[in-house]
Design a protein around this motif. Structure first.
Motif, short mmCIF file in Angstrom:
data_model
loop_
_atom_site.label_atom_id
_atom_site.label_comp_id
_atom_site.label_asym_id
_atom_site.label_seq_id
_atom_site.Cartn_x
_atom_site.Cartn_y
_atom_site.Cartn_z
N TYR A 174 10.92 42.49 16.69
CA TYR A 174 10.89 43.16 17.84
C TYR A 174 11.73 42.68 18.69
N LYS A 475 13.11 48.19 19.49
CA LYS A 475 11.70 48.19 18.75
C LYS A 475 10.95 47.08 19.56
N LYS A 477 6.71 45.51 20.77
CA LYS A 477 5.19 45.40 20.43
C LYS A 477 4.82 44.24 21.41
N GLU A 484 8.59 52.21 18.38
CA GLU A 484 9.81 52.52 17.71
C GLU A 484 10.45 53.80 17.78
N ASN A 495 7.24 58.06 18.81
CA ASN A 495 6.90 56.61 18.36
C ASN A 495 6.76 56.99 16.82
N ALA A 497 6.56 54.70 14.28
CA ALA A 497 5.91 53.35 13.70
C ALA A 497 4.84 53.56 12.92
#
Length: 513
Positions: A174, A475, A477, A484, A495, A497
């Motif tokens: 990330y 990306k 978190k 993402e 998103n 992901a």
């Protein structure tokens, strides 16, 4: 994302939860929509416990229109910045007695310096320790007030308790966007709910998480003004100006309702949908981000996997369900049944089942009656047909007090979920939980975490000093939700992901590839 950026975010939360404040004056306050006890405690610099003691009617909840009398003479005294205190981050396993012994003070002295701390200290909690001038000078070399030293201190403490975290969740993949924010940027944010916060516990939990995110970015140096609105009040009043004046909006309402308001604005807005909303949007005049993924992406993700299994696919819609028109073109073989008041015609349902292949029955609904009636129909049929249940929605949205997870286990539910969101025991989630519990005296729900992650990520992206679209390829978190973003339409991003999972027992699921 580097480990240091998230740990700094958690440090900020801990710092905010530990701040000591002082008395001002006696005030009379009328509660406004969107206000919380935590927010009032910060505005009037008084603890939540004292606020409730003075106004016992708010112990069970805070409501717009309530009249409060607040005597802030009970506020915690502010320490003289020149006083003999050092700021200390509690390490895992440390207790009051251990810290008091290390600094040659009594537990009573420690409690006096920190009136708000509990009997048991939280790991990574930020406390004050009374010391002599000599000790203070020596210790401040290790506990500088610069953000770099704070970050390094938190990095060291968290490393001691989360040595396997990166290998479990791939945190190193990330991007660290916290370190590149433009600290003096001003951001105005509106958060739009379908109804009042008190009408739905998930709305209130989302608001609490969002407020923690707002407080966090403020401590980073951003100038954020945020207001909360509910769609019912806005539509009833007919005054849309209060919302459309904001260039940045987070909405928990569906696409149709949100668009009806945002389209009234002449400004080029940035809009984030903060829930797995119903509705389809393929183009927009302003930037639209589906933080918990768009309908199209969720539907395509699940159907892509199921068609690879060469089964018979049946979708159960209700009156409010939406299937993207592109999905219908991409998967012409799927069978669609529509429930009427939660009931699907049994003869039509039976004729849709096929022998000799796996029947994947997808619930394109969160309606309780539709789910109960569909599963009640399928359970006895599972002896004659190969049947597996599926859902476009995450498991957390499918389980309630009225729907037992047991029926999903029997029918081996397949569902879409964001990578890592089904892991509740990570050190980052636990650290967030500790801070949240200290603020609100309750454990955070998934809605609380979504509120924090979505709001924090949105604000950090806005604070990069460039058009937000240039930041969407990164990306990120924070506590739980990975972000993402993928372009799925004109100015529309989702998103991406998402993963596909199968429920295997009460506590575990496996990823399907």
């Amino acid at each position: 994302m580097s480990r240091i950026s998230l740990k700094y975010v958690l440090y900020i939360l801990i710092l905010l939860s530990s701040t000591q404040i002082f008395a001002q004056k006696i005030v009379h306050h009328t509660v406004k929509y969107g206000e919380t006890k935590y927010r009032l405690s910060k505005v009037y610099e008084i603890s939540i416990e004292e606020l409730e003691r003075q106004n016992p009617e708010i112990a069970k909840g805070l409501y717009a229109g309530q009249e409060l009398t607040i005597d802030t003479s009970y506020s915690v005294p502010k320490r003289d910045p020149e006083g003999n205190y050092i700021k200390y981050l509690v390490k895992k396993g440390e207790s009051k007695s251990l810290i008091a012994k290390r600094y040659n003070i009594s537990i009573a002295e420690l409690d006096k310096a920190n009136p708000d701390i509990q009997e048991e200290l939280f790991a990574f909690e930020y406390i004050f320790i009374p010391v002599s001038n000599e000790v203070k000078k020596a210790e401040m070399n290790n506990y500088s007030d610069t953000s770099t030293d704070h970050t390094a201190s938190v990095e060291k403490n968290l490393d001691n308790s989360s040595t396997t975290f990166d290998s479990e969740e791939g945190r190193n993949s990330y991007v660290n966007m916290v370190s590149s924010i433009k600290v003096n940027k001003e951001i105005a944010l509106a958060i739009l709910f379908p109804d009042t916060i008190t009408s739905n516990t998930s709305y209130g939990d989302f608001e609490k998480g969002a407020q923690m995110a707002i407080d966090s970015v403020k401590s980073l140096g951003l100038h954020v003004t945020a207001d909360y609105f509910n769609l019912k009040d806005v539509v009833k009043s007919g005054d849309y100006s209060s919302v459309v004046n904001y260039e940045n909006v987070i909405s928990l309402c569906n696409v149709k309702a949100t668009s009806s308001i945002i389209n009234k604005s002449s400004k080029k807005s940035n809009l984030v949908y903060g829930s797995a909303v119903n509705g389809v949007l393929e183009a927009s005049d302003y930037n639209v981000l589906f933080a918990l993924s768009s309908d199209f992406y969720r539907q395509n993700k699940l159907l892509g996997y199921l068609t690879s299994q060469n089964g018979n696919i049946i979708i159960i819609n209700d009156e409010e369900s939406t299937l993207n028109e592109h999905i219908l073109k991409m998967y012409p073989q799927i069978k669609i049944l529509t429930s009427d008041n939660g009931i699907v015609d049994e003869s039509e349902f039976s004729s849709s089942l096929a022998s000799g292949v796996k029947n994947f029955v997808i619930l394109n609904t969160t309606n309780v009656n539709s789910i109960i009636n569909t599963t009640n129909f399928l359970l006895p049929k599972s002896g004659s047909y190969s049947i597996q249940l599926a859902s476009f929605r995450p498991l957390s949205e499918m389980v309630s007090s009225k729907i037992s997870i047991k029926r999903y286990l029997v029918l081996k539910l397949i569902y879409t979920e964001f990578e890592g969101c089904n892991q509740k025991d990570t050190s980052y989630r636990q650290s967030f939980t500790n801070v949240y519990k200290k603020k609100y005296s309750a454990k955070p729900t998934d809605a609380s975490v979504f509120g924090f992650d979505i709001t924090f990520d949105f604000l950090v992206r806005l604070a990069q000093g460039e058009d937000i679209k240039s930041q969407l390829g990164k990306k990120t978190k924070y506590v739980s939700v990975p972000f993402e973003y993928t372009n799925v339409g004109d100015n529309v991003f989702t998103n991406s992901a998402l993963k596909v999972y199968e429920l295997i027992d009460y506590n575990n699921s496996k990823e399907l590839k």
